[in-house]
Design a protein around this motif. Structure first.
Motif, mmCIF file in Angstrom:
data_model
loop_
_atom_site.group_PDB
_atom_site.id
_atom_site.type_symbol
_atom_site.label_atom_id
_atom_site.label_comp_id
_atom_site.label_asym_id
_atom_site.label_seq_id
_atom_site.Cartn_x
_atom_site.Cartn_y
_atom_site.Cartn_z
ATOM 1 N N LYS A 6 57.861 -41.775 -44.988
ATOM 2 C CA LYS A 6 56.707 -41.542 -44.111
ATOM 3 C C LYS A 6 56.916 -40.238 -43.342
ATOM 4 C CE LYS A 6 54.957 -45.667 -44.913
ATOM 5 N NZ LYS A 6 53.743 -45.909 -45.623
ATOM 6 N N THR A 7 55.809 -39.577 -42.991
ATOM 7 C CA THR A 7 55.907 -38.383 -42.162
ATOM 8 C C THR A 7 56.199 -38.777 -40.719
ATOM 9 O OG1 THR A 7 53.524 -38.368 -41.737
ATOM 10 C CG2 THR A 7 54.296 -37.076 -43.620
ATOM 11 N N TYR A 10 52.295 -38.760 -38.182
ATOM 12 C CA TYR A 10 51.112 -39.550 -38.530
ATOM 13 C C TYR A 10 51.420 -40.684 -39.504
ATOM 14 C CZ TYR A 10 48.287 -36.200 -36.035
ATOM 15 O OH TYR A 10 47.735 -35.429 -35.055
ATOM 16 N N ASN A 11 52.694 -40.864 -39.813
ATOM 17 C CA ASN A 11 53.095 -41.959 -40.675
ATOM 18 C C ASN A 11 52.402 -41.902 -42.033
ATOM 19 O OD1 ASN A 11 54.883 -44.154 -40.821
ATOM 20 N ND2 ASN A 11 53.238 -45.609 -40.456
ATOM 21 N N ASN A 30 46.264 -42.108 -46.672
ATOM 22 C CA ASN A 30 46.586 -40.848 -45.990
ATOM 23 C C ASN A 30 45.328 -40.129 -45.529
ATOM 24 O OD1 ASN A 30 49.348 -41.136 -46.210
ATOM 25 N ND2 ASN A 30 49.552 -39.762 -47.959
ATOM 26 N N LYS A 33 43.941 -41.738 -42.441
ATOM 27 C CA LYS A 33 44.734 -41.406 -41.255
ATOM 28 C C LYS A 33 44.447 -39.978 -40.792
ATOM 29 C CE LYS A 33 48.566 -44.494 -42.362
ATOM 30 N NZ LYS A 33 49.986 -44.554 -42.768
#
Length: 82
Positions: A6-7, A10-11, A30, A33
Motif C-alpha cells: 500500500k502507498t 492514501y493507502n 485506487n 480513493k
C-alpha cells in the motif's frame, strides 16, 4: 490476489513481484480513493478561498473606517492650528 503493498498516504494498492494483478478491484478502488481525495482537496481549497475573501472584505471595511478617522483627525488638527 490483490496487491499486497500500500502507498504511505492514501493507502493505494501497490504490487510486489509475486502478486497477481487484480485490475478490476485494485485499479477501480485506487481510482475511487484518488477521486475522493481530489474532491476533498477541492472542497478544502474552496473553503479556504471563501475565508480569504471574507477576510479581505473585513480588511477593506476596517481600512475604510481607519481612513475616515484619519480624515477626522486631520480636520481636527487643522482646526486647532488654525
Amino acid at each position: 490476489m490483490a496487491g499486497s503493498l500500500k502507498t504511505a498516504f492514501y493507502n493505494l494498492v501497490k504490487y510486489a513481484a509475486n502478486d497477481i494483478t487484480s485490475w478490476l478491484t485494485d485499479f477501480n478502488g485506487n481510482m475511487d480513493k484518488i477521486d475522493t481525495a481530489l474532491n476533498q482537496n477541492k472542497t478544502a481549497a474552496q473553503t479556504a478561498q471563501d475565508a480569504l475573501n471574507n477576510l479581505k472584505s473585513a480588511y477593506e471595511s476596517l481600512l475604510g473606517i481607519v481612513n475616515g478617522h484619519t480624515t477626522s483627525i486631520d480636520n481636527v488638527e487643522k482646526a486647532v492650528q488654525g
